[in-house]
Scaffold this motif. Sequence first.
Motif, short mmCIF file in Angstrom:
data_model
loop_
_atom_site.label_atom_id
_atom_site.label_comp_id
_atom_site.label_asym_id
_atom_site.label_seq_id
_atom_site.Cartn_x
_atom_site.Cartn_y
_atom_site.Cartn_z
N PRO A 4 -6.30 -23.88 0.41
CA PRO A 4 -7.61 -24.28 1.18
C PRO A 4 -8.57 -23.25 1.23
O PRO A 4 -9.85 -23.68 1.04
CB PRO A 4 -7.04 -24.45 2.78
CG PRO A 4 -5.71 -24.44 2.51
CD PRO A 4 -5.18 -23.68 1.37
N SER A 5 -8.43 -21.86 0.94
CA SER A 5 -9.44 -20.99 0.96
C SER A 5 -10.00 -20.86 -0.39
O SER A 5 -11.07 -19.94 -0.46
CB SER A 5 -8.66 -19.69 1.51
OG SER A 5 -7.74 -19.01 0.67
N HIS A 21 -19.62 -20.84 3.85
CA HIS A 21 -18.54 -20.95 5.00
C HIS A 21 -18.88 -19.78 6.27
O HIS A 21 -19.82 -19.12 5.91
CB HIS A 21 -17.11 -20.93 4.78
CG HIS A 21 -16.61 -19.80 4.14
ND1 HIS A 21 -16.73 -18.60 4.95
CD2 HIS A 21 -16.46 -19.16 2.75
CE1 HIS A 21 -16.17 -17.50 4.12
NE2 HIS A 21 -16.03 -17.94 2.80
N GLY A 22 -18.35 -19.92 7.39
CA GLY A 22 -18.45 -18.93 8.39
C GLY A 22 -17.57 -17.96 8.47
O GLY A 22 -16.62 -17.57 7.62
N LEU A 23 -18.00 -16.99 9.31
CA LEU A 23 -17.20 -15.78 9.52
C LEU A 23 -15.65 -16.18 9.69
O LEU A 23 -15.39 -16.96 10.76
CB LEU A 23 -17.72 -14.81 10.53
CG LEU A 23 -16.99 -13.42 10.81
CD1 LEU A 23 -17.26 -12.55 9.69
CD2 LEU A 23 -17.41 -12.65 12.23
N THR A 24 -14.82 -15.32 9.36
CA THR A 24 -13.30 -15.73 9.31
C THR A 24 -12.92 -17.23 8.78
O THR A 24 -11.66 -17.52 8.80
CB THR A 24 -12.72 -15.38 10.80
OG1 THR A 24 -13.11 -16.61 11.54
CG2 THR A 24 -13.05 -13.89 11.19
N GLY A 25 -13.75 -17.78 8.10
CA GLY A 25 -13.81 -18.99 7.52
C GLY A 25 -13.17 -19.06 6.24
O GLY A 25 -12.94 -18.08 5.66
N ILE A 45 -21.45 -26.07 -4.86
CA ILE A 45 -20.70 -24.90 -5.17
C ILE A 45 -20.35 -24.13 -3.73
O ILE A 45 -21.32 -23.95 -2.83
CB ILE A 45 -21.42 -23.97 -5.79
CG1 ILE A 45 -22.25 -24.47 -7.03
CG2 ILE A 45 -20.67 -22.77 -6.13
CD1 ILE A 45 -20.85 -25.05 -8.25
N GLY A 46 -19.10 -23.98 -3.51
CA GLY A 46 -18.65 -23.39 -2.47
C GLY A 46 -17.84 -21.98 -2.63
O GLY A 46 -16.90 -22.21 -3.03
N PRO A 47 -18.54 -20.65 -2.54
CA PRO A 47 -17.65 -19.60 -3.12
C PRO A 47 -17.07 -19.15 -1.78
O PRO A 47 -17.23 -19.51 -0.65
CB PRO A 47 -18.95 -18.66 -3.12
CG PRO A 47 -20.14 -19.15 -2.22
CD PRO A 47 -19.91 -20.68 -2.31
N LEU A 48 -16.17 -18.39 -2.11
CA LEU A 48 -15.32 -17.40 -1.05
C LEU A 48 -16.04 -16.31 -0.78
O LEU A 48 -16.32 -15.18 -1.54
CB LEU A 48 -13.95 -17.35 -1.56
CG LEU A 48 -13.03 -16.43 -0.41
CD1 LEU A 48 -12.76 -17.38 0.75
CD2 LEU A 48 -11.71 -16.11 -1.12
N LEU A 49 -16.51 -16.10 0.50
CA LEU A 49 -17.17 -14.63 0.89
C LEU A 49 -16.46 -13.28 1.07
O LEU A 49 -15.27 -13.73 1.05
CB LEU A 49 -17.98 -14.84 2.28
CG LEU A 49 -19.05 -15.86 2.13
CD1 LEU A 49 -19.57 -16.41 3.46
CD2 LEU A 49 -20.33 -15.43 1.41
N PRO A 50 -16.90 -12.31 0.75
CA PRO A 50 -16.12 -11.02 0.64
C PRO A 50 -15.29 -10.95 1.96
O PRO A 50 -15.61 -11.21 3.05
CB PRO A 50 -17.14 -9.96 0.65
CG PRO A 50 -18.25 -10.68 0.05
CD PRO A 50 -18.39 -12.07 0.51
N GLN A 66 -23.05 -6.53 2.44
CA GLN A 66 -22.27 -7.14 1.38
C GLN A 66 -22.24 -8.69 1.34
O GLN A 66 -21.91 -9.39 0.36
CB GLN A 66 -20.89 -6.48 1.25
CG GLN A 66 -20.76 -4.88 0.88
CD GLN A 66 -19.45 -4.44 0.97
OE1 GLN A 66 -18.99 -4.36 2.06
NE2 GLN A 66 -18.96 -3.90 0.06
N MET A 67 -22.15 -9.12 2.63
CA MET A 67 -22.19 -10.67 2.84
C MET A 67 -23.42 -11.28 2.22
O MET A 67 -23.45 -12.47 1.72
CB MET A 67 -22.21 -11.05 4.36
CG MET A 67 -20.70 -10.73 4.90
SD MET A 67 -19.42 -11.92 4.32
CE MET A 67 -18.21 -11.31 5.14
#
Length: 253
Positions: A4-5, A21-25, A45-50, A66-67
């Motif tokens: 899912p991530s 997406h949101g923080l911890t999401g 496009i939906g990236p995975l944040l650091p 960094q975000m």
Amino acid sequence: MGRPSDPFALGDGPDACLLLHGLTGSPAEVRPVGEALARNGFRAIGPLLPGHGTSPEDLYTVTRGQMIQAAESALLSLRGARRVYVCGLSMGALLTLHLAARSWMHEGLPDLSAIALMAPAIEFAGATWFFTDVLGRLPALPFVVGKSGDVQGAQTEDGSYQAVPLRWGPELHALSQNALKLAHRVRAPALIVHGALDGTVALSGSRRLLRELASPHKELHILPRSGHVLPLDVESDEVCRLVVQHFNEVQHG
């Protein structure tokens, strides 16, 4: 089958949308909107944040700077698109404001055609208020604390963390304050969507943001049965419809 991530890339239209997406999401939080956009001719496009997609401890070493850099890099990956849109949830909405507050023409991108801000984390509620506005004013501490979800309907596995580092209290507070200060530079048409039952961020923050935005066209929609993670909640279809309609109005206006 992916996790899912995992980040996603959907559709192949000439106009592209970045979804944050949101923080911890995770990207799963915003994927329903991406799928709706792809069905309507957009590239989504939906990236995975650091610091996400692994464990909450990995988020501890990531800064708000960094975000922002990650969001900027993801946006620049859309070079070549005819029009560019950004849609963000919660912290992702704050990153969206950072992106929308500057021009991208010298970077080879058109300026943002429109933005959608879902449950923007401007003012906080409940435990999140304590986390950001009380703990957020203290020195960063090397602890991780549990958190609860904020979805009114049946919850699905979305790859989100169930805990958050305490040091992200001050980081999220600062990111929120900086985004609000940038609102007067944002001129892209703006849609804000907020759940009336949101126990994480306060509706008053969205109303405040609506006043601060310099966008010539801006609107706020309040969904009566939804909590915080709007695209995964009971009014997900309406969230997707509103975002697609908002972007289409710009695309065909």
